[in-house]
Design an enzyme around this catalytic site. Structure first.
Site, PDB file in Angstrom:
ATOM      1  N   ASP A 106       0.861  -1.165   0.000  1.00 10.82           N
ATOM      2  CA  ASP A 106       0.000   0.000   0.000  1.00 10.82           C
ATOM      3  C   ASP A 106       0.906   1.226   0.000  1.00 10.82           C
ATOM      4  OD1 ASP A 106      -2.262   1.649   0.389  1.00 10.82           O
ATOM      5  OD2 ASP A 106      -3.186   0.065   1.594  1.00 10.82           O
ATOM      6  N   GLU A 285      -6.837   3.171  -5.681  1.00 10.21           N
ATOM      7  CA  GLU A 285      -8.022   3.243  -4.820  1.00 10.21           C
ATOM      8  C   GLU A 285      -8.954   4.321  -5.365  1.00 10.21           C
ATOM      9  OE1 GLU A 285      -9.762   4.524  -0.545  1.00 10.21           O
ATOM     10  OE2 GLU A 285      -7.852   5.323  -1.218  1.00 10.21           O
ATOM     11  N   HIS A 342     -10.611  -2.354   4.269  1.00  7.57           N
ATOM     12  CA  HIS A 342     -10.438  -1.868   5.640  1.00  7.57           C
ATOM     13  C   HIS A 342     -11.179  -0.565   5.930  1.00  7.57           C
ATOM     14  CE1 HIS A 342      -7.818   0.417   3.130  1.00  7.57           C
ATOM     15  NE2 HIS A 342      -7.618   1.275   4.111  1.00  7.57           N
TER      16      HIS A 342
HETATM   17  C1  GLC Z   1      -7.544   5.771   1.840  1.00  2.46           C
HETATM   18  C2  GLC Z   1      -7.370   4.635   2.811  1.00  2.46           C
HETATM   19  C3  GLC Z   1      -7.913   5.062   4.140  1.00  2.46           C
HETATM   20  C4  GLC Z   1      -7.128   6.269   4.599  1.00  2.46           C
HETATM   21  C5  GLC Z   1      -7.149   7.378   3.560  1.00  2.46           C
HETATM   22  C6  GLC Z   1      -6.113   8.423   3.847  1.00  2.46           C
HETATM   23  O1  GLC Z   1      -8.879   6.057   1.627  1.00  2.46           O
HETATM   24  O2  GLC Z   1      -7.984   3.483   2.329  1.00  2.46           O
HETATM   25  O3  GLC Z   1      -7.834   4.041   5.093  1.00  2.46           O
HETATM   26  O4  GLC Z   1      -7.671   6.740   5.799  1.00  2.46           O
HETATM   27  O5  GLC Z   1      -6.862   6.897   2.275  1.00  2.46           O
HETATM   28  O6  GLC Z   1      -4.834   7.925   3.597  1.00  2.46           O
END
Ligand code: GLC
Length: 598
Positions: A106, A285, A342
């Protein structure tokens, strides 16, 4: 619908793979301190291999002050000591590769932690060499530069008294946004990618790429409602229309802060960086298809999030989603499906109806493994882990949940109990609780006398554990293994086109997966109803896929017989090995996959 001429053997590994997301803090605690780590994960590699997944995505493992559990990175070049540091990671990576499991990391690219040395240096003075690595602006009229918000609540600007300027943060104030306009930032970040690729990491899950740029003119948003008002409106929405109206205003609120055209430039550059290595991949994402670029020059995969944004998966919902999604993909772009991660409700809780949860969980997996595209599963899903709504605010670790708790108690005057219950539902700790390996205190995640970093869901004692399910042939876990195996052995399920059938039927979802190159066509039927259903193909037009698959033998035969027979590939129920397709009888909630044969 989608036409793909590539057979199984011509696909890249990430097109064939089933990914499994590991939240490292919660997977397995190898050193007995209540926090998951790479030692524990390495010990579970045989489990992952035997489960039948092909690749893992590990949520951030870098050193971090944990304001956002690792999504606030303070060093991109290291692994947090509590996860075992770099040596433990290397051993895990090696062990994974030895078992044929790929590993992607990640990577939060929009922001670092405010404790990252880059930011410390940046904030140290207006003339610091790294000042421009972040987004600093003068205030306006005694306040911040404009009226933007942070998506996690409150203003998007934080005043720094030391240098009397504001810095911008899309997420928490401890997550300052990097300035991707600065070429040095780009180079520094591309070097990070090269560092991990050199080590043998197979790719990255890019965190929130859509937030990397904002309108440089910093125009005020013109949403009619404030963030607080919208929070309350969404919380109290009485119907979908009110919810949708609030959602629309919310988008207006962030309009200038996301999805800027500049993102594409960086995606193309990053793609070139990982392409230097030949076989690495990037998954974003985001659901925006535009980040596929022309299908080959931006991201390899983008999540089909619209599919999971519902309380009920129904055949009509899935069909409409596939029509839209697959229809919009550029040629050569590869789809990617998921139902959980998550940040959201667990699959079991989200798509269950409280009555047929076990059956619906099986249908959810079947959907993931039979739709066209790369599936991403989330740890614990395979044993039916549920949301755990522990309402002890002291034990919250998700800053979003804590923020909601504060907002409820301080701004809205909600009672502490009610606020905690609400924060538990809306916050993200619910889906991040420790993996349930065994029936015993702490579910085998960590030693019984240690307090795990998040409470363990007590339903490990009701059979929601690996130990309880591994040897039970009727368990959800055995079902996962069986279906994962079936997918691996069935090229059409991986390489095949998707062709929907019976598009008006409300109860069951039927489609063909046909791989011409592999000479295989499969019929997939997912019965989402609690009743027995019979598939009647009498008079139905024979799809092209089937004609191809059956060849000349099918021609000239009677319409009903045209559908030929199916060899059982997988079913959630007992079935004959071969049976006629026409008249196929489905049990309630049955999952059926059959290869079409003459
Ligand atoms: C993404 C992640 C999340 C995080 C956010 C800020 O949405 O999946 O868990 O809080 O980015 O990095």
């Amino acid at each position: 619908m989608t036409k793909n001429s590539k057979g199984m053997n011509e696909l890249a590994w990430w097109q064939k793979a089933v990914f499994y997301q590991i939240y490292p803090r919660s997977f397995a605690d190898g050193n007995g301190d209540g926090i998951g780590d790479y030692l524990g994960m390495a010990e579970r590699l045989d489990y992952l291999r035997d489960l039948g997944i092909d690749a893992v995505w590990v949520s951030p493992h870098y050193p971090s002050p944990l304001v956002d559990v690792g999504y606030d990175t303070s060093d991109y070049y290291d692994v947090a000591a509590e996860y075992g540091g770099m040596p433990a990671f290397r051993r895990f990576l090696e062990g994974a590769h030895e078992r044929g499991i790929r590993v992607i990391l990640d990577w939060a690219i929009n922001h670092t932690s405010d404790q990252h040395p880059w930011f410390r240096e940046s904030r140290s003075s207006r003339t610091s060499a790294r000042r421009d690595w972040y987004i600093w602006r003068d205030g306006k009229d005694g306040g911040p530069p404009n009226n933007w918000y942070s998506t996690f609540g409150g203003p998007g600007w934080e005043y720094d008294p030391a240098t009397a300027q504001y810095y911008y943060h899309f997420f928490f104030k401890e997550q300052p946004d990097l300035n991707w306009h600065n070429p040095q930032v780009r180079q520094a970040m591309y070097d990070v990618a090269r560092f991990w690729c050199d080590m043998g990491v197979d790719g990255f899950r890019l965190d929130a790429p859509g937030t990397m740029f904002e309108d440089p003119a910093l125009p005020n948003h013109t949403s009619p409602r404030s963030q607080e008002e919208l929070y309350v409106a969404m919380r109290n929405a009485r119907n979908e229309a009110e919810q949708a109206a609030a959602q629309k205003d919310m988008e207006e609120l962030f309009k200038h802060q996301v999805d800027r055209p500049e993102v594409h430039e960086v995606m193309r550059e990053l793609r070139q960086v990982v392409d230097e290595y030949g076989d690495r991949m990037l998954v974003g994402e985001d659901s925006a298809i535009s980040y596929y670029g022309d299908g080959q020059n931006e991201l390899h995969l983008l999540f089909n999030f619209p599919l999971m944004r519902t309380d009920r998966l129904t055949p009509a919902w899935v069909r409409a989603n596939q029509r839209e999604r697959l229809g919009a993909l550029p040629p050569l772009a590869w789809p990617c499906n998921t139902l959980g991660n998550h940040d959201v409700s667990r699959v079991w809780s989200q798509f269950g109806d409280g009555q047929h949860d076990a059956e619906l969980a099986r249908l959810s997996l079947a959907l993931m493994l039979t739709l066209r595209g790369t599936p991403f599963l989330y740890y614990g899903e395979e044993i039916g882990m549920t949301n755990y709504l522990f309402a002890d605010a002291e034990r919250f670790r998700d800053s979003l949940g804590m923020m909601i708790y504060r907002l409820e108690t301080q701004l809205l005057g909600t009672s502490a109990d009610e606020a905690a219950a609400h924060a538990a539902r809306v916050g993200r700790d619910k889906c991040r609780t420790p993996m349930q390996w065994a029936d015993g205190v702490n579910a085998g995640f960590c030693p019984p006398n240690v307090q795990p970093w998040l409470p363990v869901n007590p339903n490990y004692a009701q059979g929601v554990s690996v130990a309880a399910q591994w040897t039970d042939p009727h368990s959800l876990l055995s079902y996962y293994r069986g279906l994962l195996r079936a997918r691996k052995e069935t090229p059409a399920l991986i390489a095949g086109d998707y062709e929907p059938l019976f598009e008006d039927v409300a109860d069951y979802l039927t489609f063909l997966r046909h791989s011409k190159a592999d000479g295989q066509a499969c019929l997939v039927v997912l019965n989402w109803s609690d009743a027995t259903r019979r598939l009647c193909f009498e008079g139905a037009q024979l799809p092209a896929a089937l004609r191809d698959a059956q060849g000349a033998a099918a021609r000239g035969s009677q319409p009903a017989a045209q559908w030929g027979r199916a060899r059982l590939v997988f079913s959630s129920h007992e079935r004959p090995q071969v049976e006629p397709v026409n008249g196929l009888l489905l049990a309630p909630f049955e999952v059926y996959v059959g290869e079409l044969v003459r």
